[in-house]
Design a protein around this motif. Structure first.
Motif, mmCIF file in Angstrom:
data_model
loop_
_atom_site.group_PDB
_atom_site.id
_atom_site.type_symbol
_atom_site.label_atom_id
_atom_site.label_comp_id
_atom_site.label_asym_id
_atom_site.label_seq_id
_atom_site.Cartn_x
_atom_site.Cartn_y
_atom_site.Cartn_z
ATOM 1 N N THR A 162 -7.858 -0.927 1.541
ATOM 2 C CA THR A 162 -8.206 -0.621 2.932
ATOM 3 C C THR A 162 -6.984 -0.629 3.830
ATOM 4 O O THR A 162 -6.836 0.226 4.709
ATOM 5 C CB THR A 162 -9.241 -1.639 3.451
ATOM 6 N N LEU A 163 -6.090 -1.574 3.612
ATOM 7 C CA LEU A 163 -4.869 -1.638 4.412
ATOM 8 C C LEU A 163 -4.038 -0.371 4.221
ATOM 9 O O LEU A 163 -3.514 0.198 5.188
ATOM 10 C CB LEU A 163 -4.045 -2.869 4.023
ATOM 11 N N ALA A 164 -3.944 0.105 2.977
ATOM 12 C CA ALA A 164 -3.196 1.334 2.706
ATOM 13 C C ALA A 164 -3.902 2.556 3.279
ATOM 14 O O ALA A 164 -3.259 3.543 3.649
ATOM 15 C CB ALA A 164 -3.004 1.507 1.201
ATOM 16 N N LEU A 165 -5.218 2.494 3.387
ATOM 17 C CA LEU A 165 -5.993 3.631 3.874
ATOM 18 C C LEU A 165 -5.823 3.861 5.366
ATOM 19 O O LEU A 165 -5.877 5.000 5.834
ATOM 20 C CB LEU A 165 -7.474 3.410 3.539
ATOM 21 N N VAL A 166 -5.611 2.787 6.134
ATOM 22 C CA VAL A 166 -5.584 2.928 7.597
ATOM 23 C C VAL A 166 -4.238 2.591 8.214
ATOM 24 O O VAL A 166 -4.101 2.655 9.438
ATOM 25 C CB VAL A 166 -6.676 2.035 8.240
ATOM 26 N N LEU A 213 0.571 -4.320 -11.405
ATOM 27 C CA LEU A 213 0.209 -2.916 -11.569
ATOM 28 C C LEU A 213 -1.161 -2.615 -10.954
ATOM 29 O O LEU A 213 -1.388 -1.528 -10.412
ATOM 30 C CB LEU A 213 0.218 -2.538 -13.055
ATOM 31 N N GLU A 214 -2.058 -3.593 -11.036
ATOM 32 C CA GLU A 214 -3.381 -3.393 -10.442
ATOM 33 C C GLU A 214 -3.271 -3.246 -8.919
ATOM 34 O O GLU A 214 -3.851 -2.324 -8.325
ATOM 35 C CB GLU A 214 -4.292 -4.568 -10.786
ATOM 36 N N LEU A 215 -2.516 -4.159 -8.295
ATOM 37 C CA LEU A 215 -2.346 -4.062 -6.846
ATOM 38 C C LEU A 215 -1.621 -2.777 -6.456
ATOM 39 O O LEU A 215 -1.949 -2.136 -5.446
ATOM 40 C CB LEU A 215 -1.555 -5.268 -6.334
ATOM 41 N N LEU A 216 -0.623 -2.381 -7.268
ATOM 42 C CA LEU A 216 0.108 -1.152 -6.977
ATOM 43 C C LEU A 216 -0.826 0.062 -7.064
ATOM 44 O O LEU A 216 -0.756 0.980 -6.228
ATOM 45 C CB LEU A 216 1.276 -0.998 -7.951
ATOM 46 N N ALA A 217 -1.704 0.057 -8.066
ATOM 47 C CA ALA A 217 -2.609 1.187 -8.262
ATOM 48 C C ALA A 217 -3.560 1.342 -7.079
ATOM 49 O O ALA A 217 -3.720 2.442 -6.533
ATOM 50 C CB ALA A 217 -3.397 1.008 -9.562
ATOM 51 N N VAL A 218 -4.213 0.243 -6.655
ATOM 52 C CA VAL A 218 -5.168 0.358 -5.550
ATOM 53 C C VAL A 218 -4.457 0.699 -4.247
ATOM 54 O O VAL A 218 -4.998 1.414 -3.391
ATOM 55 C CB VAL A 218 -5.993 -0.944 -5.397
ATOM 56 N N THR A 219 -3.226 0.211 -4.085
ATOM 57 C CA THR A 219 -2.464 0.537 -2.869
ATOM 58 C C THR A 219 -2.100 2.010 -2.835
ATOM 59 O O THR A 219 -2.222 2.680 -1.797
ATOM 60 C CB THR A 219 -1.195 -0.324 -2.792
ATOM 61 N N MET A 220 -1.656 2.550 -3.968
ATOM 62 C CA MET A 220 -1.295 3.966 -4.033
ATOM 63 C C MET A 220 -2.522 4.859 -3.835
ATOM 64 O O MET A 220 -2.436 5.907 -3.173
ATOM 65 C CB MET A 220 -0.642 4.268 -5.384
ATOM 66 N N ILE A 221 -3.644 4.461 -4.393
ATOM 67 C CA ILE A 221 -4.867 5.250 -4.210
ATOM 68 C C ILE A 221 -5.263 5.270 -2.742
ATOM 69 O O ILE A 221 -5.615 6.311 -2.184
ATOM 70 C CB ILE A 221 -6.005 4.673 -5.079
ATOM 71 N N HIS A 270 -3.305 4.859 -0.158
ATOM 72 C CA HIS A 270 -2.334 5.655 0.603
ATOM 73 C C HIS A 270 -2.545 7.154 0.383
ATOM 74 O O HIS A 270 -2.426 7.948 1.318
ATOM 75 C CB HIS A 270 -0.922 5.265 0.191
ATOM 76 N N SER A 271 -2.859 7.546 -0.851
ATOM 77 C CA SER A 271 -3.090 8.972 -1.123
ATOM 78 C C SER A 271 -4.313 9.481 -0.374
ATOM 79 O O SER A 271 -4.309 10.602 0.154
ATOM 80 C CB SER A 271 -3.254 9.200 -2.628
#
Length: 380
Positions: free
Chosen positions: A100-104, A144-152, A154-155
Motif C-alpha cells: 500500500t505504501l508503494a501504491l500511494v 525478496l518477499e518484501l521487495l516483490a510486494v513493494t515492486m508490485i 510501485h508498478s
C-alpha cells in the motif's frame, strides 16, 4: 508524504480486504506467540497488535509503516530468538503495508521505507543472534518477499498515474473543444448584432427627415466603418476557432422559442417530459436565450441516454433577478448511476460560468437526478 500532482490517493483496493488481512495477521501472530513460544494469553494480545498496521494502511499508509517498524523493533527488544520477522506470521502484516505504501507514495518515499525496513530486519538478526543454521536463507527469503510486494505496488502506481494523466489530458482537450464551440455560437450572435449596427448606421442618413449635417453624417460613417471592421475581425477569429473547417454555421442559433420543439422531440424518443414556463416569458438577451436552450438540450439528452422513459420535468422560472432553469428526472429502468462520460456537463458548466451563474448537477435525496442552473439576468 510527497506525491505527484496526479497522485492516485487512497489505494484502489476494497477496504474489506485490509480487514481480512488484519484478522489473519492477528490470528497467525497470536498463535505464534501463544502456542509456538508458549506465551499464553499475553502472547495472543501482543500478536493481535500485528493486525493494527494492516487496518491503518488503507487510511494512512505512512503511519501504518511506522507502526509496522515499531512492532519489528519491539520483537527485537524482547529478544525473541526463535521468532523473527522473516517468518510467515509477521510477513502477513508487513506485505500489505509495504504494498500500500508503494501504491500511494512517490518512488523516493517507497525506496527509503523499503531500505529502512530491510536495515531494521538485518539489525534485529545481529542483535538477537539466533542459532538456527538457516538464518541467512530465511533473511534472503524475507527480503525478496518484501521487495516483490513493494515492486508490485510501485508498478500498479505507475500504471494508475499513467491512466490518470491520459484521462486528465483528454478532459482538458474536451474542455477546450467545448469552449471553442461556445465561442463559435457567441460569434454568430455578436456578428448578427454588429451587422444590424452597420446596416442602421449606413441607412440612417437617408431615414432622417430634413437631412443631416456633415458632422452627423461623418459620425454615422465612422460607426459603419467600425462595425464593418469588427465584423471582419470576428470572421478571422471564427476561422481560427473552426480550424480546418470550411462549412460555416449559417443556421440561426436556437433560443427559448425552440424549447417546445425540443421537448416534443424528447417525447418522441420515449421520454415523458412536462415543461413549465413562467406566465410571461422573460425577455432575455440572445446569449442568455441560447444558454438556456443548450442547458435543457443537454439535460434531456442525458436523460434519454441514461434513463430513457423516466418522467422528466423541465421548469423555467424567475427568482428575483435570476432566471432558474431546472430539469429533474425520475430514476428510469435503464438508469445507471454515474454512467456516461460526464463531458456533457462540461459544456453546461462553461455556459453557466460565462453567464456568471451557478450550476448543480447530481442525485437528490429522493433518488431523482437534477440539473439546476441559476442565471443572473443582466442587461439585455
Amino acid at each position: 508524504m510527497p506525491a505527484s500532482p496526479a497522485d492516485p490517493g487512497k489505494p484502489m483496493v476494497p477496504r474489506g480486504l485490509y480487514f481480512v488481512a488484519a484478522g489473519l495477521a492477528a490470528l497467525l501472530n497470536g498463535w505464534a506467540f501463544a502456542v509456538v513460544l508458549g506465551a499464553g494469553a499475553p502472547g495472543v494480545l501482543v500478536g493481535a497488535l500485528y493486525g493494527l498496521p494492516v487496518v491503518v494502511a488503507w487510511y494512512r499508509p505512512m503511519v501504518a509503516w511506522w507502526l509496522m517498524l515499531g512492532l519489528l523493533l519491539l520483537a527485537t527488544a524482547l529478544s525473541v530468538a526463535d521468532w523473527r520477522p522473516w517468518l510467515l506470521s509477521e510477513s502477513v502484516a508487513q506485505a500489505p503495508v509495504m504494498f500500500t505504501l508503494a501504491l500511494v507514495s512517490a518512488r523516493r518515499v517507497t525506496t527509503a521505507a523499503f531500505l529502512t525496513t530491510l536495515a531494521a530486519g538485518v539489525l534485529s538478526v545481529l542483535w538477537v543472534r539466533p542459532e538456527s543454521p538457516h538464518v541467512v536463507q530465511a533473511m534472503v527469503s524475507w527480503s525478496l518477499e518484501l521487495l516483490a510486494v513493494t515492486m508490485i505496488g510501485h508498478s500498479y502506481r505507475m500504471r494508475r498515474l499513467s491512466t490518470l494523466r491520459v484521462a486528465e489530458e483528454y478532459g482538458k482537450r474536451r474542455l477546450l473543444e467545448e469552449r471553442a464551440r461556445i465561442a463559435r455560437e457567441l460569434h454568430d450572435l455578436v456578428a448578427h448584432h454588429m451587422s444590424v449596427i452597420a446596416v442602421q448606421a449606413s441607412t440612417a442618413p437617408y431615414r432622417i427627415k430634413g437631412g443631416a449635417s456633415e458632422e452627423v453624417l461623418r459620425e454615422f460613417r465612422d460607426i459603419n466603418a467600425a462595425a464593418s471592421t469588427s465584423l471582419t475581425e470576428l470572421r478571422q477569429l471564427l476561422g481560427v476557432l473552426r480550424g480546418d473547417r470550411d462549412d460555416p454555421l449559417t443556421a440561426p442559433q436556437p433560443s427559448l422559442d425552440g424549447l417546445a420543439e425540443l421537448v416534443e422531440s424528447a417525447r418522441r424518443a420515449g421520454t415523458p417530459v412536462h415543461m413549465e414556463l413562467p406566465e410571461h416569458t422573460p425577455e432575455v438577451g440572445a446569449a442568455m436565450s441560447l444558454t438556456v436552450y443548450r442547458i435543457v438540450q443537454e439535460a434531456l439528452s442525458n436523460v434519454i441516454k441514461h434513463a430513457n422513459g423516466a418522467a422528466t420535468a423541465v421548469t423555467i422560472a424567475l427568482d428575483g433577478r435570476n432566471l432558474v432553469v431546472e430539469v429533474v428526472n425520475e430514476a428510469g429502468a435503464e438508469s445507471v448511476p454515474g454512467s456516461g462520460s460526464g463531458y456533457g456537463l462540461v459544456g453546461m458548466r462553461e455556459r453557466v460560468a460565462l453567464a456568471g451563474g451557478e450550476l448543480f448537477a447530481g442525485t437528490l435525496a429522493d433518488g431523482r437526478y437534477a440539473v439546476r442552473a441559476v442565471l443572473p439576468q443582466g442587461e439585455k
